[in-house]
Design an enzyme around this catalytic site. Sequence first.
Site, PDB file in Angstrom:
ATOM      1  N   SER A 162     -10.156  -0.753   6.748  1.00  0.00           N
ATOM      2  CA  SER A 162      -9.568  -0.577   5.417  1.00  0.00           C
ATOM      3  C   SER A 162      -8.873  -1.792   4.821  1.00  0.00           C
ATOM      4  CB  SER A 162      -8.576   0.581   5.427  1.00  0.00           C
ATOM      5  OG  SER A 162      -9.296   1.777   5.322  1.00  0.00           O
ATOM      6  N   LYS A 189       0.863  -1.190   0.000  1.00  0.00           N
ATOM      7  CA  LYS A 189       0.000   0.000   0.000  1.00  0.00           C
ATOM      8  C   LYS A 189       0.895   1.234   0.000  1.00  0.00           C
ATOM      9  CE  LYS A 189      -4.009   1.887   2.573  1.00  0.00           C
ATOM     10  NZ  LYS A 189      -4.906   1.678   3.728  1.00  0.00           N
ATOM     11  N   SER A 234      -9.904   1.725   2.619  1.00  0.00           N
ATOM     12  CA  SER A 234      -9.057   2.568   1.816  1.00  0.00           C
ATOM     13  C   SER A 234      -7.983   1.796   1.049  1.00  0.00           C
ATOM     14  CB  SER A 234      -8.364   3.587   2.719  1.00  0.00           C
ATOM     15  OG  SER A 234      -7.488   2.941   3.622  1.00  0.00           O
TER      16      SER A 234
HETATM   17  N1  GLN Z   1     -13.328   3.980   6.106  1.00  0.00           N
HETATM   18  C1  GLN Z   1     -12.749   4.403   7.329  1.00  0.00           C
HETATM   19  C2  GLN Z   1     -12.313   5.852   7.209  1.00  0.00           C
HETATM   20  O1  GLN Z   1     -12.600   6.433   6.247  1.00  0.00           O
HETATM   21  C3  GLN Z   1     -11.587   3.522   7.691  1.00  0.00           C
HETATM   22  C4  GLN Z   1     -10.342   3.828   6.970  1.00  0.00           C
HETATM   23  C5  GLN Z   1      -9.181   2.951   7.349  1.00  0.00           C
HETATM   24  O2  GLN Z   1      -9.357   1.897   7.949  1.00  0.00           O
HETATM   25  N2  GLN Z   1      -8.006   3.418   7.002  1.00  0.00           N
HETATM   26  O3  GLN Z   1     -11.723   6.408   8.068  1.00  0.00           O
END
Ligand code: GLN
Length: 487
Positions: free
Chosen positions: A179, A80, A155
């Site tokens: 995410s 990532k 994400s």
């Molecule tokens: N969807 C969640 C957010 O927008 C989690 C994101 C994540 O786990 N990095 O914060």
Amino acid sequence: MNELLKKTAAEQSKALKNKEISAVELTQAAFERIDELDEKLGTFNSLTKETALNTAKKVDEKIAQGEELPLLAGIPLALKDNMNLVGSKTTASSKILENFVSPFNATITQKLLDNLVPIVGKANLDEFAMGSSNENSAFRKVRNPWDLNKVPGGSSGGSAASVASCEATLALGSDTGGSIRLPASFCGIVGMKPTYGRVSRYGLIAFASSLDQIGPFTRSVEDAANLLEVISGHDPKDSTSLNLPVEHFAAGLNNDIKGKKVGVIKELISEGLTEDVSKAMEKAIETYKSLGCEIVEISLPRLKYSIGIYYILATAECSSNLARFDGVKYGYRTPNAKNLMEMYTKTRAEGFGPEVKRRIMLGTYALSSGYYDAYYKKAQQMRALVTEDFKKSFEQVDILISPTCPNTAFELGAKASDPLAMYLTDIATISANLAGIPGISIPAGFDKDGMPIGLQILAPQLQETRLFNMSYKFEQAHDYWKQLANI
Ligand code: GLN
């Protein structure tokens, strides 16, 4: 596509050892696959060909000399793009870091290099890992390999899509509120968030430091257990890293699970699920029953507050973590400033995207004097109560299950202009981050349009071996995991 790319890491490792293919050939095959799909999927921000091929060469040398190979040596992996790899651009999919080149390796990166895992590229993500659909990347959207009109989840959307489309066999993501698990579920693969502190965060661009955790994406549970073994372990460079020995997480994969107690989270199966997800859950329950498990309904009464708690704590932490991006030390600096103050403000206004700005403003507000007690402190107190709910429930059951998400992947753009609807996508995943417990999403069926459905399994802190055992038994009872996106 080279057919070997469709295999699991365990199978690819065998093929390497049996000299059916060399590590360099396997890595090159991955790059060909990436070339073929790049425009369609938008998976990678950059490729790291030289690093990958150099690593693969070392693997081939070892094989030629008949030496023992480290775990997962020679298996193509996508990182990532919020994790540092020396000499590669590490952008967090943000304009503010568009040209930032890593001067050091993250601890997980160093571990991968030490194990001779070829890192093929840096996977696209929502800017600074903020989002659930990968539509918040400053560069381009990632598409779901099962349906190009749908989101891959976020994400870590690029990481998930790369594994689901066989551009890579392994990937790493970061999970702050879901995410890893959410995109794994949307893309029909395995995604796992370890116990907080299992994996070093040194060299991961911080979003919310008390919630962030790095974990594996794979196409099988066995591969996930092995990848976690490679990346976990104590790290003095991360003060929150747990000082515990590295475990062989795959050790108990095939243990009999007869008599184990499986808790079904009541609040996550009672409302809001699509019909297909609901049916898949019923089937999952039947599967565990047929494996001899006892099913217990478990209520987590404070789970309903978890999204509210998360969006105070995560934004508060991010407003502090992202203060370092000011045009002085890293990345983008506005060319249009007349004085220092203007340099700061314009750099940040031009460098951050809208969702990141929204989070920084929310977090700054929650931490401001006069509001601190009402928001941040309350949220911390509530976080302790959510953790308590989990502790109590694990006195009654061995694992908890729920859908990873109430719905399957949605159309691109469907929630892009409604942040609240987007935030609600994480209803099932966020509480595990608040409690610091390990969680996984594994393939559990398909909806009427053929889109994958994910089953989430949660275990008490440090019980990863149990989590993998309970996941493996479910996985092997079906062939969902063997079905690949037709792309
Ligand atoms: N969807 C969640 C957010 O927008 C989690 C994101 C994540 O786990 N990095 O914060």
